[in-house]
Design a protein around this motif. Structure first.
Motif, PDB file in Angstrom:
ATOM      1  N   GLY A  60       0.618  -1.183  -0.214  1.00 54.79           N
ATOM      2  CA  GLY A  60      -0.104   0.004  -0.544  1.00 54.79           C
ATOM      3  C   GLY A  60       0.612   1.237   0.096  1.00 54.79           C
ATOM      4  O   GLY A  60       0.833   2.270  -0.751  1.00 54.79           O
ATOM      5  N   LEU A  61       1.751   1.592   1.040  1.00 51.42           N
ATOM      6  CA  LEU A  61       2.601   2.587   1.261  1.00 51.42           C
ATOM      7  C   LEU A  61       3.441   2.538  -0.084  1.00 51.42           C
ATOM      8  O   LEU A  61       4.191   3.562  -0.682  1.00 51.42           O
ATOM      9  CB  LEU A  61       3.322   2.800   2.443  1.00 51.42           C
ATOM     10  CG  LEU A  61       2.834   2.870   2.968  1.00 51.42           C
ATOM     11  CD1 LEU A  61       4.132   2.575   4.445  1.00 51.42           C
ATOM     12  CD2 LEU A  61       2.169   4.218   3.433  1.00 51.42           C
ATOM     13  N   ILE A  62       3.645   1.507  -1.202  1.00 50.13           N
ATOM     14  CA  ILE A  62       4.656   1.553  -1.987  1.00 50.13           C
ATOM     15  C   ILE A  62       3.739   2.227  -3.200  1.00 50.13           C
ATOM     16  O   ILE A  62       4.778   2.610  -4.376  1.00 50.13           O
ATOM     17  CB  ILE A  62       5.534   0.221  -2.122  1.00 50.13           C
ATOM     18  CG1 ILE A  62       6.378  -0.297  -1.552  1.00 50.13           C
ATOM     19  CG2 ILE A  62       5.646  -0.149  -3.196  1.00 50.13           C
ATOM     20  CD1 ILE A  62       6.230  -2.318  -2.115  1.00 50.13           C
ATOM     21  N   GLY A  63       1.997   1.323  -3.607  1.00 50.30           N
ATOM     22  CA  GLY A  63       1.491   2.483  -4.572  1.00 50.30           C
ATOM     23  C   GLY A  63       1.903   3.473  -4.185  1.00 50.30           C
ATOM     24  O   GLY A  63       1.946   4.720  -5.053  1.00 50.30           O
ATOM     25  N   MET A  64       1.485   4.037  -3.157  1.00 45.65           N
ATOM     26  CA  MET A  64       1.584   5.471  -2.633  1.00 45.65           C
ATOM     27  C   MET A  64       2.484   6.626  -2.917  1.00 45.65           C
ATOM     28  O   MET A  64       2.048   7.741  -3.728  1.00 45.65           O
ATOM     29  CB  MET A  64       1.289   5.507  -1.506  1.00 45.65           C
ATOM     30  CG  MET A  64      -0.644   5.588  -0.666  1.00 45.65           C
ATOM     31  SD  MET A  64      -1.162   6.126   1.169  1.00 45.65           S
ATOM     32  CE  MET A  64       0.049   5.129   1.874  1.00 45.65           C
ATOM     33  N   ARG A  65       3.732   5.843  -2.887  1.00 42.17           N
ATOM     34  CA  ARG A  65       4.639   6.600  -2.985  1.00 42.17           C
ATOM     35  C   ARG A  65       5.156   6.826  -4.568  1.00 42.17           C
ATOM     36  O   ARG A  65       5.653   7.817  -4.935  1.00 42.17           O
ATOM     37  CB  ARG A  65       5.809   5.889  -2.379  1.00 42.17           C
ATOM     38  CG  ARG A  65       6.372   6.243  -1.180  1.00 42.17           C
ATOM     39  CD  ARG A  65       7.548   5.403  -0.409  1.00 42.17           C
ATOM     40  NE  ARG A  65       7.785   5.627   1.119  1.00 42.17           N
ATOM     41  CZ  ARG A  65       7.806   4.554   1.948  1.00 42.17           C
ATOM     42  NH1 ARG A  65       7.352   3.556   1.359  1.00 42.17           N
ATOM     43  NH2 ARG A  65       7.780   5.121   3.286  1.00 42.17           N
ATOM     44  N   GLU A  66       4.762   6.004  -5.227  1.00 40.06           N
ATOM     45  CA  GLU A  66       4.955   5.239  -6.705  1.00 40.06           C
ATOM     46  C   GLU A  66       3.939   6.406  -7.513  1.00 40.06           C
ATOM     47  O   GLU A  66       4.284   7.069  -8.461  1.00 40.06           O
ATOM     48  CB  GLU A  66       4.702   4.135  -7.178  1.00 40.06           C
ATOM     49  CG  GLU A  66       6.039   3.230  -7.097  1.00 40.06           C
ATOM     50  CD  GLU A  66       4.802   1.395  -7.246  1.00 40.06           C
ATOM     51  OE1 GLU A  66       4.198   1.541  -8.157  1.00 40.06           O
ATOM     52  OE2 GLU A  66       6.239   0.821  -7.545  1.00 40.06           O
ATOM     53  N   ARG A  67       2.519   6.856  -6.672  1.00 39.16           N
ATOM     54  CA  ARG A  67       1.605   7.703  -7.596  1.00 39.16           C
ATOM     55  C   ARG A  67       2.139   9.342  -7.864  1.00 39.16           C
ATOM     56  O   ARG A  67       2.369   9.544  -7.968  1.00 39.16           O
ATOM     57  CB  ARG A  67       0.313   7.727  -6.376  1.00 39.16           C
ATOM     58  CG  ARG A  67      -0.766   6.431  -6.982  1.00 39.16           C
ATOM     59  CD  ARG A  67      -1.760   6.775  -6.331  1.00 39.16           C
ATOM     60  NE  ARG A  67      -3.061   5.594  -7.212  1.00 39.16           N
ATOM     61  CZ  ARG A  67      -3.332   5.669  -7.678  1.00 39.16           C
ATOM     62  NH1 ARG A  67      -3.069   7.333  -9.069  1.00 39.16           N
ATOM     63  NH2 ARG A  67      -4.237   4.915  -8.288  1.00 39.16           N
ATOM     64  N   ALA A  68       2.734   9.714  -5.405  1.00 43.22           N
ATOM     65  CA  ALA A  68       3.224  10.068  -5.540  1.00 43.22           C
ATOM     66  C   ALA A  68       4.454  10.879  -6.812  1.00 43.22           C
ATOM     67  O   ALA A  68       4.808  12.017  -7.189  1.00 43.22           O
ATOM     68  CB  ALA A  68       3.787  10.642  -4.396  1.00 43.22           C
ATOM     69  N   ARG A  69       5.190   9.904  -6.724  1.00 44.69           N
ATOM     70  CA  ARG A  69       6.724  10.071  -7.710  1.00 44.69           C
ATOM     71  C   ARG A  69       5.602  10.304  -9.304  1.00 44.69           C
ATOM     72  O   ARG A  69       6.746  11.223 -10.102  1.00 44.69           O
ATOM     73  CB  ARG A  69       7.832   9.074  -7.665  1.00 44.69           C
ATOM     74  CG  ARG A  69       8.049   8.984  -6.015  1.00 44.69           C
ATOM     75  CD  ARG A  69       8.749   8.335  -6.376  1.00 44.69           C
ATOM     76  NE  ARG A  69      10.005   7.905  -4.531  1.00 44.69           N
ATOM     77  CZ  ARG A  69      10.455   6.632  -4.224  1.00 44.69           C
ATOM     78  NH1 ARG A  69       9.935   5.288  -5.125  1.00 44.69           N
ATOM     79  NH2 ARG A  69      10.789   6.327  -3.316  1.00 44.69           N
ATOM     80  N   SER A  70       5.023   9.811  -9.502  1.00 40.95           N
ATOM     81  CA  SER A  70       4.466   9.966 -11.169  1.00 40.95           C
ATOM     82  C   SER A  70       3.953  10.962 -11.604  1.00 40.95           C
ATOM     83  O   SER A  70       4.357  11.801 -12.290  1.00 40.95           O
ATOM     84  CB  SER A  70       3.441   8.894 -10.967  1.00 40.95           C
ATOM     85  OG  SER A  70       2.018   9.509 -10.425  1.00 40.95           O
ATOM     86  N   VAL A  71       3.680  12.069 -10.106  1.00 42.92           N
ATOM     87  CA  VAL A  71       3.526  13.481 -10.582  1.00 42.92           C
ATOM     88  C   VAL A  71       4.509  14.344 -10.060  1.00 42.92           C
ATOM     89  O   VAL A  71       4.237  15.656 -10.530  1.00 42.92           O
ATOM     90  CB  VAL A  71       2.040  13.759 -10.105  1.00 42.92           C
ATOM     91  CG1 VAL A  71       0.922  13.350 -10.689  1.00 42.92           C
ATOM     92  CG2 VAL A  71       1.961  13.630  -8.243  1.00 42.92           C
ATOM     93  N   GLY A  72       6.228  14.544  -9.675  1.00 42.90           N
ATOM     94  CA  GLY A  72       6.928  15.050  -9.109  1.00 42.90           C
ATOM     95  C   GLY A  72       6.619  15.173  -7.798  1.00 42.90           C
ATOM     96  O   GLY A  72       7.256  16.634  -7.698  1.00 42.90           O
ATOM     97  N   GLY A  73       5.831  14.351  -6.741  1.00 38.16           N
ATOM     98  CA  GLY A  73       5.048  14.981  -5.833  1.00 38.16           C
ATOM     99  C   GLY A  73       6.983  13.758  -4.603  1.00 38.16           C
ATOM    100  O   GLY A  73       6.889  12.983  -4.740  1.00 38.16           O
ATOM    101  N   ALA A  74       6.246  13.293  -3.124  1.00 38.38           N
ATOM    102  CA  ALA A  74       6.856  12.500  -2.699  1.00 38.38           C
ATOM    103  C   ALA A  74       6.054  12.664  -1.351  1.00 38.38           C
ATOM    104  O   ALA A  74       5.087  13.006  -1.429  1.00 38.38           O
ATOM    105  CB  ALA A  74       8.332  13.248  -1.775  1.00 38.38           C
ATOM    106  N   LEU A  75       6.737  11.453  -0.669  1.00 32.79           N
ATOM    107  CA  LEU A  75       6.017  11.113   0.308  1.00 32.79           C
ATOM    108  C   LEU A  75       6.720   9.824   1.663  1.00 32.79           C
ATOM    109  O   LEU A  75       7.563   9.595   1.451  1.00 32.79           O
ATOM    110  CB  LEU A  75       4.404   9.954   0.055  1.00 32.79           C
ATOM    111  CG  LEU A  75       3.759   8.834   1.019  1.00 32.79           C
ATOM    112  CD1 LEU A  75       2.767   8.601  -0.171  1.00 32.79           C
ATOM    113  CD2 LEU A  75       4.315   7.701   1.348  1.00 32.79           C
ATOM    114  N   ASP A  76       6.362  10.633   2.517  1.00 34.29           N
ATOM    115  CA  ASP A  76       6.997   9.760   3.834  1.00 34.29           C
ATOM    116  C   ASP A  76       5.898   9.229   4.868  1.00 34.29           C
ATOM    117  O   ASP A  76       4.830   9.685   4.339  1.00 34.29           O
ATOM    118  CB  ASP A  76       7.799  11.050   4.776  1.00 34.29           C
ATOM    119  CG  ASP A  76       8.566  11.967   3.843  1.00 34.29           C
ATOM    120  OD1 ASP A  76       9.246  10.957   3.138  1.00 34.29           O
ATOM    121  OD2 ASP A  76       9.253  12.991   3.422  1.00 34.29           O
TER     122      ASP A  76
END
Length: 410
Positions: free
Chosen positions: A360-376
């Motif tokens: 779940g967290l891996i998917g959220m990180r990938e989503r954030a990176r796909s639009v130029g963002g970041a997730l912690d």
């Protein structure tokens, strides 16, 4: 596209070279008999035959050693001029063929050097050793014109072949690029569908499971609440089916009124999302800081899916009764924070997900990176879990242009 005689020449080079040498040998001998009226022809049959045989015989190596063949044919042609023969195209035939082959297989600089060297050799030999005394234009202008012709034709053919090869290479590269781009788009589409299905299935199944568990718990003590939860459970499963159909792109039938052409979900549907969790035992509070700004469709969908996945993880893995969603709008980015007051995890897999190692967290990180963002994501000191996402904003002309200075660096 090659014509039959070109294909035959490419496939039978030795036969073609032999026929060419024999024809030019005959032309050389015929050219040696041409002279002006009342002019005594040179009496040098033996040397003429030797020069003709040497010049024409060297053409067998015109493909492998074009420079050497040009030198040999130029010397033989100059020798014929020194014997008193008129430098006609018939005598210069071997040299013309050699210069053409040189221009076809080498660069322009080498061809020019060979042309001027051969022309100088013929002119100097004709002026110094001509026993007949032919007119000077026949010793200079004539040979120059006939030797320039194969150089120009060979260079033009070489440039045309190079252009055709370049066009074919570009076409092949474009075809490979199109195939690569098509494969890349297919992979991206598969990844998009996988992410959407994961979010849709995980969210609705977790919510349905929680609602079913709550209904079972209240079946004997609060039957009215149980019936209300079961009715909401039906809506949850129906919503899951609709989103799954929209995600995988099933064709919409004209007689299917249950599949409206709705846009992708975004933060505009955040209220509907948070309202679906109380029946699963989770109270969600939403707080907005700063001036809300328009988001691009990709960022809007990403923000919605991250909030959805984070709240779903709280429902599945954390012993939490409340969660808080905070949206903070700054000049060039949006910060999403989802926190809960959970105190424990319910399984090893849940613990791994909470520690930042789950899918779940891996998917959220990938989503954030796909639009130029970041997730912690990680545990909070005061207890519970927190997911923080920073997504870039793409403001439209209608968006505010003078945000608060303190929002620039939260």
């Amino acid at each position: 596209m090659s014509i039959p005689w070109q294909r035959y020449a490419d496939e039978h080079t030795r036969t073609v070279d032999t026929m060419t040498a024999a024809l030019l040998f005959a032309c050389f001998l015929l050219g040696s008999e041409i002279h002006f009226p009342h002019e005594k022809p040179p009496d040098a049959v033996g040397p003429t035959l030797a020069l003709a045989a040497l010049a024409c015989g060297s053409l067998f190596w015109q493909r492998s050693r074009p420079r050497t063949v040009v030198a040999v044919t130029a010397l033989c042609t100059a020798g014929a001029g020194a014997l008193g023969h008129l430098l006609t195209p018939l005598i210069m035939g071997p040299l013309i063929i050699a210069l053409y082959r040189l221009a076809l297989g080498t660069d322009r600089r080498t061809t020019r050097f060979a042309f001027f060297a051969a022309l100088t050799l013929l002119a100097v030999t004709a002026f110094l050793a001509d026993p007949v005394g032919h007119p000077w234009p026949l010793k200079t202008i004539g040979p120059a014109a006939w030797l320039l012709l194969p150089v120009a034709v060979g260079t033009a053919v070489r440039l045309r072949d190079a252009y055709v090869e370049a066009v074919q290479a570009r076409a092949e590269y474009a075809e490979q690029s199109r195939e690569k781009e098509a494969r890349h788009r297919v992979a991206e589409e598969r990844m998009r569908i996988a992410r959407e299905l994961h979010d849709v299935v995980a969210h609705h199944l977790a919510l349905a499971n929680a609602q079913a568990g709550t209904a079972a718990h209240l079946a004997h003590t609060h039957p009215e609440q149980m019936r209300r939860i079961l009715s909401e459970l039906s809506g949850t499963t129906s919503s899951a089916l609709r989103e799954m159909k929209a995600t995988v792109g099933l064709p919409r039938q004209t007689d299917d009124p249950d599949l409206p052409l709705a846009p992708s979900p975004g933060l505009g549907q955040l209220a509907d999302l948070t309202d679906s969790f109380p029946t699963a035992g989770l109270s969600v509070e939403v707080a907005v800081e700063g001036v809300p700004r328009p988001l691009s469709p990709g960022v809007d969908l990403t923000a919605y899916r991250i909030v959805q996945e984070a709240l779903t993880n709280v429902t599945k893995h954390a012993a939490a009764g409340a969660a808080r969603v905070r949206l903070r709008y700054a000049v060039d980015h949006l910060t999403l924070t989802v926190t809960d007051d959970g105190t424990a995890t319910v399984s090893a897999s849940a613990s791994a997900d909470s520690a930042g190692q789950g899918f779940g967290l891996i998917g959220m990180r990938e989503r954030a990176r796909s639009v130029g963002g970041a997730l912690d994501a990680g545990h909070r000191v005061e207890g519970g879990f927190q997911v923080t996402t920073r997504l870039p904003l793409y403001p439209t002309p209608t968006a505010p242009t003078a945000p608060e200075p303190e929002d620039r660096n939260p």
